[in-house]
Design an enzyme around this catalytic site. Sequence first.
Site: not given
Length: 850
Positions: A461, A708, A732, A779
């Site tokens: 992140h 994912e 992922d 995404c």
Amino acid sequence: MLAPTPQISPRLLIRLGATPTTKDEAIREAAQLLIAGGCIDPAYEASMLRREGVANTYLGHGVVIPHGMVDDRHHVRESGLAVLQVPAGITWHDGQVAYLVVAIAAQSDTHITVLRRLTRLIQDEARLTALRTTTRKEEIAAALTEDAAAPRATGPATDLSQRFEWTVDYPTGLHARPASHWVEVARSCPARIQVRHGSEVADAKNLIALLQLGLRCGDDVTISAEGDDEAGALSKICKAVTGLSAGEKAAAKAAADAAARATGPVAGWNPADAPRTLAGLGASPGLVIGPIHVLSLAEVAVPDEPEPLTSGGDRLHAALEATDGQLRALADDTERRLGKADAGIFRAQGELIADTDLITLACQLMVEGHGVAFAWNQAVERMADKLSALGNPVLAARAADLRDVGRRVLAQIDPALKSGHDLPDVPCILVAPDLAPSDTAGLDPARVIGLATAQGGPTSHTAILARTLGIPAMVAGGATLLALENRTQAILDGGTGRLYLDPSEADLASARAWSARQRAKAEDEARARALPARTTDGHAIAIGANVNNPEQVPLALDQGAEGVGLMRTEFLFLERGDTPSEDDQYATYRGMLEALSGRPLIVRALDIGGDKQVAHLHLPKEENPFLGVRGARLLLRRPDLMEPQLRALYRAAKDGVPAGAPRGQHAPLSIMFPMITSVPEVLALRAHCERIRTELDAPEVPLGIMIEVPAAAIQADALARHCDFFSIGTNDLTQYALAIDRQNTDLAPEADSLHPAVLRLIHMTCEGAARHRRWVGVCGGIAGDPFGACLLAGLGVHELSMTPRDVSAVKARLRASEIGELRALAARACAQEDAAGVRALARERTGDAA
């Protein structure tokens, strides 16, 4: 180095069965013993009584240490102890009962030795209890004169009875991580264990003492043991010492290999000369030039606020325990994400604050009348200064570790003393061990023009936020980064993950010219950012932005995004200390819809688990959280989390959609669920959605799922029957397909989303969706890479969502392409043997630098 440990004078005066009736009587009786023994002048007795008015000298567990004021030390003739054994006990302060009165007459630093021994004695409650009633002075004498640590003598050092000779073969010497393992093993043995290098001797159970030996590769040492099971203890410690050699050599080789890789050419800008280069992983693209600034914490003035020793000791103990808990949590999290080697950093820090000498020095300063925060800070600074003075760069780094963990404790003692980040006034390339997402989000791009971290991964992140802020960033650069000198001129390439140090004037000029060309190209792309991503033959790709709150929407739209393709709702939970209510969430979702004014908004339901842990949710600890209860699995098990969120979303769909906006399958708001692996999960979630929608009389909204895991991609055709759309999370999907933890810095270069296996799974997803006329979005990270976007369009993806700053470049690349050409390119990519082969295709295309 530490001064030689002072020895207690032979003047050890012990009185058994004493019966003083008051605290003052006990102090006077002990003082008379010291006077009679020639240790103090009579005037020192009054000084001891005055000390009690300044600070409570109750040390704990029935032990008190009365002594005189610092200013009256000239009344001490000879160091000595007077011990009163008071079997019946005597009230000392606020109900505390003393059984052993240890009066100290200290010259120089003798009192530190006494405190260290008493600290160890207090930890042995059984022995302490026995000393209260023993009839043998020898037992008390032994307790106050023996050391767990071997004294570091100035004369010829002697070894213990069992010994082992060893030559240090750790390439970087004895640093904190292996030393902390030595300490852990030594403490598990009842025998005394020491390590000698030349005339210097250290207790093997004391981390700071070991580090102060300053052992380098090639140094000869003698490890010896004596006492209970001394042969077994020596065997155990020697096995531990030699057992680390292979790992230390492998780590050094890995560092050397990384340094060698750092000198090879990369796509993009390359220096013509040969500056010193540090290689990490590219996390946020861009080339910047500026001075290095290694993140430090702003100096905090620590006030000296004396308090009773009892309460000060309690506060210090609580602060040490809280910090130890923090470090254990950090170590556990780091081991899960990065492996045991990196987790050892925090375990070693835990050993630093558990060091007996450090705690004893802090206690001694408190006993002298200093406040707990001041005493702790002084103790840390003194220890750290001694480590720094050894002239060993590895130990200098340990001094920095000690100060860092010392500041953690200080903040626990008094939250007002928590240090803030100290940045220079000029724009800089910020170097740090790692940054929390909140720290990254708070960076000012005007002051921090680049970011390089020793730890972290490209899909963390922190990296995502750096891209959002447009700050070029490199992660996983290793501990060498932290030893860089401030103000060193450097060139940071956030795309390739290279940091070039002290570049030549020619390289600086070359980098500036290359950067200027890239800026001109970006400006051209930005001017056309409002145009759709339509290929030369008319094939349109929808372009969205990854946005977390309504305040970020204007920037995304200004950058050319056509809507929000991913709203990560976990940030509503991660950025606060409690769970957001239904009304809190409703306000945010409605704010997003209003900011978008009818444009698409795709909201991902709460995706907690794996590398995203939220303390206030009190989730159970899992051995492997990436394969545990996360995403949809968590939602189905925690209706207290799922239902308020779904209610808030449906309320927003009912109240926040502009008049005239489309409804049903074309409604602005869509909901997607993360980490889906099976059809039953989809059916269960849809049932919950329909129940809540009916209860609220809300409109229908499209319901999609994230692809994912390989199971979802392989079974895409079956899942598509029950979904309105797919959104592929390539970060992922890559780690699950390749079985590589995306946070593992050793493997991160291999966790490449352009691996043919990942591309084939994406293609399978698109084929499965097409059978039921469902659209597919992406995404993940490669959606924002121009070459990756071209591949995704060729594989059959309909929509791409990315960091807002990536939008204009992706749109420009797609507008310059022909869909037939992109499909052929995607087919060639899927046929490659590895990710390197796919990236080679990028270099074949003019202007690509994958």
